[in-house]
Design a protein around this motif. Structure first.
Motif, mmCIF file in Angstrom:
data_model
loop_
_atom_site.group_PDB
_atom_site.id
_atom_site.type_symbol
_atom_site.label_atom_id
_atom_site.label_comp_id
_atom_site.label_asym_id
_atom_site.label_seq_id
_atom_site.Cartn_x
_atom_site.Cartn_y
_atom_site.Cartn_z
ATOM 1 N N LEU A 101 0.801 -1.227 0.000
ATOM 2 C CA LEU A 101 0.000 0.000 0.000
ATOM 3 C C LEU A 101 0.832 1.274 0.000
ATOM 4 O O LEU A 101 0.384 2.305 -0.499
ATOM 5 C CB LEU A 101 -0.945 0.006 1.212
ATOM 6 N N ASP A 102 2.031 1.231 0.578
ATOM 7 C CA ASP A 102 2.861 2.437 0.659
ATOM 8 C C ASP A 102 4.085 2.372 -0.243
ATOM 9 O O ASP A 102 4.992 3.206 -0.128
ATOM 10 C CB ASP A 102 3.295 2.705 2.105
ATOM 11 N N ALA A 103 4.128 1.368 -1.144
ATOM 12 C CA ALA A 103 5.192 1.253 -2.154
ATOM 13 C C ALA A 103 6.582 1.176 -1.545
ATOM 14 O O ALA A 103 7.539 1.725 -2.082
ATOM 15 C CB ALA A 103 5.112 2.412 -3.148
ATOM 16 N N ASP A 104 6.704 0.466 -0.408
ATOM 17 C CA ASP A 104 8.016 0.292 0.202
ATOM 18 C C ASP A 104 8.602 -1.086 -0.078
ATOM 19 O O ASP A 104 9.661 -1.430 0.452
ATOM 20 C CB ASP A 104 7.924 0.510 1.726
ATOM 21 N N GLY A 105 7.934 -1.871 -0.912
ATOM 22 C CA GLY A 105 8.438 -3.195 -1.258
ATOM 23 C C GLY A 105 7.993 -4.305 -0.331
ATOM 24 O O GLY A 105 8.314 -5.466 -0.577
ATOM 25 N N ARG A 106 7.255 -3.971 0.726
ATOM 26 C CA ARG A 106 6.770 -4.966 1.668
ATOM 27 C C ARG A 106 5.245 -4.908 1.709
ATOM 28 O O ARG A 106 4.676 -3.842 1.951
ATOM 29 C CB ARG A 106 7.342 -4.735 3.073
ATOM 30 N N PRO A 107 4.572 -6.047 1.471
ATOM 31 C CA PRO A 107 3.104 -6.015 1.416
ATOM 32 C C PRO A 107 2.470 -5.884 2.791
ATOM 33 O O PRO A 107 3.014 -6.327 3.796
ATOM 34 C CB PRO A 107 2.760 -7.366 0.781
ATOM 35 N N GLU A 108 1.314 -5.263 2.827
ATOM 36 C CA GLU A 108 0.482 -5.178 4.026
ATOM 37 C C GLU A 108 -0.724 -6.113 3.857
ATOM 38 O O GLU A 108 -0.998 -6.593 2.755
ATOM 39 C CB GLU A 108 -0.003 -3.750 4.261
ATOM 40 N N THR A 109 -1.421 -6.342 4.952
ATOM 41 C CA THR A 109 -2.649 -7.146 4.928
ATOM 42 C C THR A 109 -3.800 -6.298 5.437
ATOM 43 O O THR A 109 -3.696 -5.671 6.497
ATOM 44 C CB THR A 109 -2.503 -8.406 5.799
ATOM 45 N N VAL A 110 -4.877 -6.279 4.661
ATOM 46 C CA VAL A 110 -6.094 -5.581 5.067
ATOM 47 C C VAL A 110 -7.077 -6.639 5.555
ATOM 48 O O VAL A 110 -7.300 -7.658 4.885
ATOM 49 C CB VAL A 110 -6.687 -4.776 3.901
ATOM 50 N N ALA A 125 -15.365 -3.966 11.051
ATOM 51 C CA ALA A 125 -14.250 -3.028 11.174
ATOM 52 C C ALA A 125 -13.205 -3.443 10.141
ATOM 53 O O ALA A 125 -13.078 -4.628 9.812
ATOM 54 C CB ALA A 125 -13.661 -3.041 12.575
ATOM 55 N N LEU A 126 -12.480 -2.473 9.641
ATOM 56 C CA LEU A 126 -11.482 -2.743 8.599
ATOM 57 C C LEU A 126 -10.133 -2.212 9.064
ATOM 58 O O LEU A 126 -9.996 -1.017 9.341
ATOM 59 C CB LEU A 126 -11.899 -2.062 7.292
ATOM 60 N N TYR A 127 -9.138 -3.117 9.163
ATOM 61 C CA TYR A 127 -7.829 -2.765 9.710
ATOM 62 C C TYR A 127 -6.723 -3.074 8.695
ATOM 63 O O TYR A 127 -6.872 -3.960 7.848
ATOM 64 C CB TYR A 127 -7.543 -3.532 11.004
ATOM 65 N N VAL A 128 -5.613 -2.345 8.851
ATOM 66 C CA VAL A 128 -4.413 -2.592 8.043
ATOM 67 C C VAL A 128 -3.334 -3.130 8.972
ATOM 68 O O VAL A 128 -3.032 -2.523 10.006
ATOM 69 C CB VAL A 128 -3.923 -1.304 7.348
ATOM 70 N N LEU A 129 -2.761 -4.274 8.592
ATOM 71 C CA LEU A 129 -1.688 -4.901 9.363
ATOM 72 C C LEU A 129 -0.359 -4.730 8.650
ATOM 73 O O LEU A 129 -0.286 -4.757 7.412
ATOM 74 C CB LEU A 129 -1.951 -6.404 9.540
ATOM 75 N N THR A 130 0.687 -4.569 9.444
ATOM 76 C CA THR A 130 2.044 -4.567 8.929
ATOM 77 C C THR A 130 2.915 -5.382 9.868
ATOM 78 O O THR A 130 2.504 -5.703 10.990
ATOM 79 C CB THR A 130 2.606 -3.135 8.794
ATOM 80 N N ALA A 131 4.107 -5.734 9.398
ATOM 81 C CA ALA A 131 5.048 -6.504 10.210
ATOM 82 C C ALA A 131 6.445 -5.967 9.991
ATOM 83 O O ALA A 131 6.795 -5.527 8.887
ATOM 84 C CB ALA A 131 4.991 -7.994 9.858
ATOM 85 N N ASP A 132 7.261 -5.969 11.043
ATOM 86 C CA ASP A 132 8.642 -5.519 10.936
ATOM 87 C C ASP A 132 9.453 -6.510 10.109
ATOM 88 O O ASP A 132 9.072 -7.677 9.938
ATOM 89 C CB ASP A 132 9.259 -5.368 12.324
ATOM 90 N N ALA A 133 10.579 -6.027 9.580
ATOM 91 C CA ALA A 133 11.446 -6.897 8.792
ATOM 92 C C ALA A 133 12.128 -7.949 9.647
ATOM 93 O O ALA A 133 12.612 -8.952 9.131
ATOM 94 C CB ALA A 133 12.495 -6.047 8.064
ATOM 95 N N THR A 134 12.181 -7.746 10.969
ATOM 96 C CA THR A 134 12.821 -8.723 11.850
ATOM 97 C C THR A 134 11.999 -10.002 11.894
ATOM 98 O O THR A 134 10.798 -9.958 12.175
ATOM 99 C CB THR A 134 12.942 -8.155 13.275
ATOM 100 N N PRO A 135 12.606 -11.158 11.604
ATOM 101 C CA PRO A 135 11.857 -12.420 11.637
ATOM 102 C C PRO A 135 11.295 -12.690 13.028
ATOM 103 O O PRO A 135 11.919 -12.391 14.048
ATOM 104 C CB PRO A 135 12.907 -13.467 11.249
ATOM 105 N N GLY A 136 10.084 -13.240 13.063
ATOM 106 C CA GLY A 136 9.454 -13.588 14.323
ATOM 107 C C GLY A 136 8.663 -12.468 14.957
ATOM 108 O O GLY A 136 8.030 -12.675 16.003
ATOM 109 N N THR A 137 8.695 -11.275 14.355
ATOM 110 C CA THR A 137 7.946 -10.153 14.918
ATOM 111 C C THR A 137 6.463 -10.309 14.586
ATOM 112 O O THR A 137 6.102 -10.558 13.433
ATOM 113 C CB THR A 137 8.460 -8.822 14.359
#
Length: 208
Positions: A101-110, A125-137
Motif C-alpha cells: 500500500l505504501d510502495a516500500d516493497g513490503r506487502p500489508e494485509t487488510v 471493522a477494517l484494519y491494516v496490518l504490517t510486520a517488521d522486517a525482523t523475523p518472528g515479529t
C-alpha cells in the motif's frame, strides 16, 4: 718526367648469383599435417569443455554466492488481537486482502473483522496490518479504515494499484432491518501524505 701509366690487371666480370629453387616439399599440405592440426584443435575444444562448470559446479557457485532473496510475505492475520470490543464474544475475520500500500516493497494485509455474535449482522471493522522486517515479529494494526460505529458490512475486499477497494453495505435509516441493507457504496482508500484517504463512489440509496 712522367712515370709511364701502369696497366691495371683485367678484372673478371661478376655474374649475378641466382639462388637455387627452394624445395617446396616442406610447404605442401600433407595428410599428417591435417591430422596434427585436427588433434590440436580437438585438444583445445576438450580443454575448454573441461573448464566449463558442470551442473554440480554451477550449483556450488550459486551456493557460495548465497541463496536468492526470498520475497517479503504479507502479515498473517491469525492470532492478532484487534481493537474491537465484542463484549466477550469472539472476533471473527471474514475477509483479507494483501498488497503493497505504501510502495516500500513490503506487502500489508487488510482485514475485515466483526464480532461473531452467532445471529444478526454485526458491523465490520477494517484494519491494516504490517510486520517488521525482523523475523518472528508479530503483525500489528497500523491503521483503521472502517469502524463498527459506521454500521457497514464489507464485501469484495481487494488491494489493487496500491489502494484498498471494498463494497460497503449499509442502511439509510435506523428503521431498515439489519438483514436488509439498502445502501451500497464502492469505497477506496489510498495512502497519500502519510495517511489513508477515503473515496466513495456509487453511494446512492438502493435496495441490495
Amino acid at each position: 718526367m712522367l712515370a709511364p701509366r701502369q696497366r691495371r690487371p683485367q678484372e673478371t666480370p661478376r655474374v649475378p648469383h641466382t639462388p637455387a629453387a627452394p624445395d617446396l616439399a616442406h610447404t605442401r599440405t600433407r595428410p599428417v599435417h591435417w591430422m596434427a592440426t585436427a588433434a590440436a584443435l580437438a585438444a583445445v575444444v576438450a580443454t575448454a569443455a573441461f573448464l566449463q562448470p558442470g551442473p554440480a559446479a554451477a550449483s556450488a557457485v550459486q551456493s557460495a554466492e548465497g541463496p536468492p532473496a526470498t520475497p517479503a510475505t504479507a502479515p498473517d492475520p491469525a492470532g492478532v488481537t484487534y481493537p474491537l470490543d465484542c463484549h466477550g464474544v469472539p472476533q471473527r475475520v471474514t475477509a483479507t486482502a494483501q498488497g503493497d500500500l505504501d510502495a516500500d516493497g513490503r506487502p500489508e494485509t487488510v482485514v475485515a473483522v466483526r464480532c461473531d455474535a452467532g445471529s444478526g449482522t454485526p458491523p465490520h471493522a477494517l484494519y491494516v496490518l504490517t510486520a517488521d522486517a525482523t523475523p518472528g515479529t508479530a503483525p500489528r494494526v497500523v491503521a483503521t479504515l472502517l469502524t463498527p460505529g459506521e454500521h457497514r458490512t464489507v464485501s469484495d475486499l481487494a488491494v489493487r494499484d496500491h489502494a484498498v477497494t471494498a463494497t460497503l453495505l449499509g442502511y439509510s435509516s435506523p428503521r431498515i432491518p439489519r438483514y436488509a441493507p439498502d445502501v451500497k457504496q464502492e469505497s477506496k482508500w489510498r495512502w497519500t501524505g502519510g495517511k489513508f484517504s477515503q473515496e466513495l463512489t456509487d453511494s446512492a440509496t438502493k435496495r441490495v
